[in-house]
Scaffold this active site. Structure first.
Site, PDB file in Angstrom:
ATOM      1  N   HIS A 160       0.853  -1.188   0.000  1.00 11.17           N
ATOM      2  CA  HIS A 160       0.000   0.000   0.000  1.00 11.17           C
ATOM      3  C   HIS A 160       0.888   1.236   0.000  1.00 11.17           C
ATOM      4  O   HIS A 160       1.679   1.459   0.921  1.00 11.17           O
ATOM      5  CB  HIS A 160      -0.903  -0.008   1.235  1.00 11.17           C
ATOM      6  CG  HIS A 160      -1.775   1.208   1.343  1.00 11.17           C
ATOM      7  ND1 HIS A 160      -2.751   1.508   0.433  1.00 11.17           N
ATOM      8  CD2 HIS A 160      -1.788   2.212   2.260  1.00 11.17           C
ATOM      9  CE1 HIS A 160      -3.349   2.633   0.779  1.00 11.17           C
ATOM     10  NE2 HIS A 160      -2.777   3.081   1.886  1.00 11.17           N
ATOM     11  N   LYS A 177      -0.611  10.666   1.016  1.00 11.15           N
ATOM     12  CA  LYS A 177       0.318  10.136   0.003  1.00 11.15           C
ATOM     13  C   LYS A 177      -0.109  10.526  -1.416  1.00 11.15           C
ATOM     14  O   LYS A 177       0.706  10.974  -2.226  1.00 11.15           O
ATOM     15  CB  LYS A 177       0.408   8.609   0.131  1.00 11.15           C
ATOM     16  CG  LYS A 177       0.938   8.123   1.470  1.00 11.15           C
ATOM     17  CD  LYS A 177       1.070   6.624   1.523  1.00 11.15           C
ATOM     18  CE  LYS A 177      -0.271   5.915   1.497  1.00 11.15           C
ATOM     19  NZ  LYS A 177      -1.065   6.150   2.722  1.00 11.15           N
ATOM     20  N   ASP A 207      -1.956   3.899  -4.544  1.00 13.54           N
ATOM     21  CA  ASP A 207      -2.720   3.057  -3.622  1.00 13.54           C
ATOM     22  C   ASP A 207      -2.143   1.653  -3.506  1.00 13.54           C
ATOM     23  O   ASP A 207      -1.783   1.223  -2.419  1.00 13.54           O
ATOM     24  CB  ASP A 207      -4.197   2.994  -4.018  1.00 13.54           C
ATOM     25  CG  ASP A 207      -5.027   2.325  -2.943  1.00 13.54           C
ATOM     26  OD1 ASP A 207      -4.855   2.691  -1.757  1.00 13.54           O
ATOM     27  OD2 ASP A 207      -5.821   1.427  -3.264  1.00 13.54           O
ATOM     28  N   ARG A 260      18.209  14.696  12.058  1.00 12.02           N
ATOM     29  CA  ARG A 260      18.387  16.103  11.681  1.00 12.02           C
ATOM     30  C   ARG A 260      19.680  16.333  10.899  1.00 12.02           C
ATOM     31  O   ARG A 260      19.899  17.419  10.372  1.00 12.02           O
ATOM     32  CB  ARG A 260      18.381  16.984  12.934  1.00 12.02           C
ATOM     33  CG  ARG A 260      17.079  16.895  13.717  1.00 12.02           C
ATOM     34  CD  ARG A 260      17.096  17.780  14.943  1.00 12.02           C
ATOM     35  NE  ARG A 260      17.196  19.189  14.592  1.00 12.02           N
ATOM     36  CZ  ARG A 260      17.304  20.171  15.483  1.00 12.02           C
ATOM     37  NH1 ARG A 260      17.336  19.882  16.782  1.00 12.02           N
ATOM     38  NH2 ARG A 260      17.387  21.431  15.087  1.00 12.02           N
TER      39      ARG A 260
END
Length: 304
Positions: free
Chosen positions: A136, A157, A175, A240
């Site tokens: 998915h 998404k 999808d 980061r």
């Protein structure tokens, strides 16, 4: 996964010279050219493979006296083989034709040159026999890289993919992404039913090539990077510096993974675009931004 002889005949446009047993299935993508077997050498004979007779093997058989040729071919037929394919439209020798009928073996013919036919059938079998799974997510081609965007349902998404398409990138699948492992490379494509379609919540399904042109979609793409979208979690230590080396295994193949936290105000499409560009840069560059910063700090310290 297995492929029937009938499927090979239909998809590779083969002519049936002799119909063999029904229900024969292939589980290997390798082929065998039986020149050594016609010479009498049967050690390491890959009889479970598709047998391809090209110009060299055919000429070798033709050069034999008829009685020797029949003896060699009969010995060859003592081994079970799935099918025999004559390349280049070659005419089978009488002994080969007779033994195929006697032993109820498939004898087929292709008009293609031997090397081209071998490449064609191996590519076809590699594709059909490759391990496969469905994930998915959304697969997009960004700067020539296959970026698989995953995450919880409703995270955005498809909306992100739409923005990427507007920015000139190409949709592969939305999808549901069908993924195959071919020679240790993951190849993703869309299921036929949803090919070229994108579902946007509150708007419905849109036909991407109809709205943005045929250049906005791609039939399949190798997967290079997985980006996982999740809601921003307070207190979580997100990367980061770009030094985390996170991977995910798909069909037992490791793929680089990045976790991207989502919160209001972040332009996800632009960040994913930058992530793809940075990934491509890191493939060729030996110096990371962190290395550059450390070098500058060191230079600044020495200067002081």
């Amino acid at each position: 996964m297995q492929v029937s002889i009938e499927d090979i005949i239909e998809n590779l446009d083969l002519e049936v010279l002799v119909k063999g047993k029904d229900g024969i299935k292939l589980g290997l993508s390798d082929i065998n050219r039986p020149g050594l077997q016609f010479a009498g050498f049967y050690d390491y004979f890959g009889n479970e493979r598709v047998q391809v007779i090209g110009k060299a093997e055919w000429s070798f058989l033709n050069a034999m006296p008829p009685e020797i040729r029949e003896k060699r071919i009969r010995k060859y037929f003592q081994f079970e083989t799935p099918c025999i394919v004559l390349a280049r439209g070659l005419k089978p020798q009488k002994e080969l034709l007779d033994c195929s009928k006697e032993y109820n073996r498939w004898l087929l013919r292709s008009k293609a040159q031997t090397t081209r036919f071998i490449n064609k059938i191996m590519n076809y079998l590699d594709d059909k026999l490759a391990p496969e799974t469905r994930i998915h997510g959304v697969l997009v081609d960004i700067y020539g890289l296959g970026i698989l965007i995953t995450g919880e349902s409703g995270i955005g998404k498809s909306e992100t993919a739409l923005e990427l398409i507007k920015r000139g990138h190409r949709l592969v699948a939305d999808d549901a992404v069908d993924i195959k492992e071919i020679e240790s490379v993951l190849v993703g494509k869309s299921p036929y039913i949803t090919s070229g379609m994108l579902e946007v919540r509150g708007m419905g399904i849109i036909d991407v090539p109809a709205l943005y042109g045929l250049s906005s979609v791609l039939s399949e793409k190798n997967i290079n990077l997985v980006i996982y979208l999740e809601q921003w979690k307070e207190g979580r230590d997100y990367d980061r510096l770009g030094t985390d080396d996170e991977h995910i295994k798909i069909l037992n193949i490791p793929v680089r993974k990045m976790t991207l936290p989502i919160r209001p105000g972040r332009n996800v499409a632009v960040i994913i675009e930058a992530a793809a560009a940075n990934y491509r840069y890191n493939l060729s560059s030996k110096i990371s931004p962190v290395d550059t910063i450390n070098k500058r700090i060191e230079e600044s310290t020495n200067y002081d």
